[in-house]
Design a protein around this motif. Structure first.
Motif, PDB file in Angstrom:
ATOM      1  N   VAL A  76       0.945  -1.122  -0.029  1.00 37.23           N
ATOM      2  CA  VAL A  76      -0.128   0.134  -0.164  1.00 37.23           C
ATOM      3  C   VAL A  76       0.938   1.250   0.036  1.00 37.23           C
ATOM      4  O   VAL A  76       1.801   1.352   0.958  1.00 37.23           O
ATOM      5  CB  VAL A  76      -0.863   0.027   1.269  1.00 37.23           C
ATOM      6  CG1 VAL A  76      -1.802   1.536   1.205  1.00 37.23           C
ATOM      7  CG2 VAL A  76      -1.863  -1.201   1.198  1.00 37.23           C
ATOM      8  N   HIS A  77       0.769   2.030  -0.996  1.00 37.53           N
ATOM      9  CA  HIS A  77       1.235   3.550  -1.026  1.00 37.53           C
ATOM     10  C   HIS A  77       0.244   4.390  -1.029  1.00 37.53           C
ATOM     11  O   HIS A  77      -0.727   4.679  -1.775  1.00 37.53           O
ATOM     12  CB  HIS A  77       2.171   3.353  -2.282  1.00 37.53           C
ATOM     13  CG  HIS A  77       2.596   4.905  -2.523  1.00 37.53           C
ATOM     14  ND1 HIS A  77       3.747   5.340  -1.969  1.00 37.53           N
ATOM     15  CD2 HIS A  77       2.277   6.115  -3.204  1.00 37.53           C
ATOM     16  CE1 HIS A  77       4.184   6.649  -2.147  1.00 37.53           C
ATOM     17  NE2 HIS A  77       2.984   6.872  -2.855  1.00 37.53           N
ATOM     18  N   ARG A  78       0.113   5.252   0.083  1.00 42.48           N
ATOM     19  CA  ARG A  78      -0.642   6.327   0.305  1.00 42.48           C
ATOM     20  C   ARG A  78       0.071   7.721   0.462  1.00 42.48           C
ATOM     21  O   ARG A  78       0.816   7.878   1.271  1.00 42.48           O
ATOM     22  CB  ARG A  78      -1.593   6.028   1.668  1.00 42.48           C
ATOM     23  CG  ARG A  78      -2.613   7.178   1.862  1.00 42.48           C
ATOM     24  CD  ARG A  78      -3.366   6.492   3.148  1.00 42.48           C
ATOM     25  NE  ARG A  78      -3.641   5.237   3.268  1.00 42.48           N
ATOM     26  CZ  ARG A  78      -5.091   4.724   2.924  1.00 42.48           C
ATOM     27  NH1 ARG A  78      -5.823   5.376   2.417  1.00 42.48           N
ATOM     28  NH2 ARG A  78      -5.038   3.449   2.911  1.00 42.48           N
ATOM     29  N   ASP A  79      -0.193   8.659  -0.635  1.00 44.48           N
ATOM     30  CA  ASP A  79       0.254   9.773  -0.623  1.00 44.48           C
ATOM     31  C   ASP A  79      -0.744  10.777  -0.639  1.00 44.48           C
ATOM     32  O   ASP A  79      -1.588  11.334  -1.812  1.00 44.48           O
ATOM     33  CB  ASP A  79       1.230  10.167  -2.001  1.00 44.48           C
ATOM     34  CG  ASP A  79       1.855  11.333  -2.080  1.00 44.48           C
ATOM     35  OD1 ASP A  79       1.416  12.322  -1.132  1.00 44.48           O
ATOM     36  OD2 ASP A  79       2.539  11.661  -3.033  1.00 44.48           O
ATOM     37  N   LYS A  80      -1.347  11.332   0.416  1.00 42.51           N
ATOM     38  CA  LYS A  80      -2.475  12.091   0.835  1.00 42.51           C
ATOM     39  C   LYS A  80      -2.186  13.570   0.186  1.00 42.51           C
ATOM     40  O   LYS A  80      -3.040  14.221  -0.283  1.00 42.51           O
ATOM     41  CB  LYS A  80      -2.686  12.400   2.288  1.00 42.51           C
ATOM     42  CG  LYS A  80      -3.398  11.088   2.852  1.00 42.51           C
ATOM     43  CD  LYS A  80      -3.843  11.250   4.254  1.00 42.51           C
ATOM     44  CE  LYS A  80      -4.150   9.959   4.778  1.00 42.51           C
ATOM     45  NZ  LYS A  80      -4.736  10.108   6.230  1.00 42.51           N
ATOM     46  N   GLU A  81      -0.813  14.007   0.061  1.00 45.22           N
ATOM     47  CA  GLU A  81      -0.436  15.375  -0.205  1.00 45.22           C
ATOM     48  C   GLU A  81      -0.647  15.169  -1.873  1.00 45.22           C
ATOM     49  O   GLU A  81      -1.360  16.533  -2.275  1.00 45.22           O
ATOM     50  CB  GLU A  81       0.980  15.647  -0.088  1.00 45.22           C
ATOM     51  CG  GLU A  81       1.454  16.941  -0.386  1.00 45.22           C
ATOM     52  CD  GLU A  81       2.882  17.258  -0.011  1.00 45.22           C
ATOM     53  OE1 GLU A  81       3.423  17.836  -0.911  1.00 45.22           O
ATOM     54  OE2 GLU A  81       3.301  16.702   0.893  1.00 45.22           O
ATOM     55  N   ASN A  82      -0.260  14.289  -2.425  1.00 50.14           N
ATOM     56  CA  ASN A  82      -0.769  14.443  -4.017  1.00 50.14           C
ATOM     57  C   ASN A  82      -2.212  13.614  -4.322  1.00 50.14           C
ATOM     58  O   ASN A  82      -2.324  13.340  -5.532  1.00 50.14           O
ATOM     59  CB  ASN A  82       0.697  13.744  -4.638  1.00 50.14           C
ATOM     60  CG  ASN A  82       1.688  14.802  -4.218  1.00 50.14           C
ATOM     61  OD1 ASN A  82       1.609  15.794  -4.985  1.00 50.14           O
ATOM     62  ND2 ASN A  82       2.770  14.206  -3.817  1.00 50.14           N
ATOM     63  N   ASN A  83      -2.656  13.158  -3.214  1.00 52.70           N
ATOM     64  CA  ASN A  83      -3.745  12.476  -3.478  1.00 52.70           C
ATOM     65  C   ASN A  83      -3.708  11.144  -4.504  1.00 52.70           C
ATOM     66  O   ASN A  83      -4.649  10.868  -5.363  1.00 52.70           O
ATOM     67  CB  ASN A  83      -4.939  13.449  -4.273  1.00 52.70           C
ATOM     68  CG  ASN A  83      -6.465  12.630  -3.987  1.00 52.70           C
ATOM     69  OD1 ASN A  83      -6.723  11.956  -3.358  1.00 52.70           O
ATOM     70  ND2 ASN A  83      -7.324  13.156  -5.080  1.00 52.70           N
TER      71      ASN A  83
END
Length: 91
Positions: A76-83
Motif C-alpha cells: 500500500v502506497h498512500r500519498d495524501k499530499e498528492n492524492n
C-alpha cells in the motif's frame, strides 16, 4: 489513472509487466523497464516523465518499478499530499 479490478504482475529478467482486467477486457497493459515505462495506449516514456504526468514529479524515478517488484502479499502506497493511493494485493 484509476483501476479497481483484478490483474497480473509478471516479472521478467529485463522488465515487469502489469496487466489489469475489467470484465475480461484488458484496461491497462504496462511494461516497466529500468529506464522507461511502456503502455499499450502510448509510446514509451522515461520514468521521470511518467511520474510527472501520472504521479508527481517529486517521485523517485525507480518508484513504480520498485513498488511492483516487491514480493509482499499486500503493498500500500498512500500519498495524501498528492492524492495518490496504490494498493497491490496478491492472491
Amino acid at each position: 489513472m484509476k483501476f479497481y479490478d483484478k490483474g497480473f504482475i509478471y516479472k521478467y529478467s529485463d522488465y515487469t509487466q502489469v496487466q489489469i482486467f475489467s470484465a475480461g477486457t484488458v484496461v491497462l497493459d504496462m511494461k516497466i523497464y529500468e529506464n522507461r515505462v511502456c503502455k499499450s495506449t502510448f509510446k514509451c516514456q522515461d520514468l521521470k516523465t511518467f511520474n510527472r504526468e501520472n504521479l508527481n514529479k517529486s517521485y523517485n524515478e525507480m518508484f513504480l518499478k520498485n513498488l511492483f517488484d516487491k514480493n509482499e502479499k499486500e503493498v500500500v502506497h498512500r500519498d495524501k499530499e498528492n492524492n495518490i493511493l496504490i494498493k497491490i494485493r496478491r492472491d
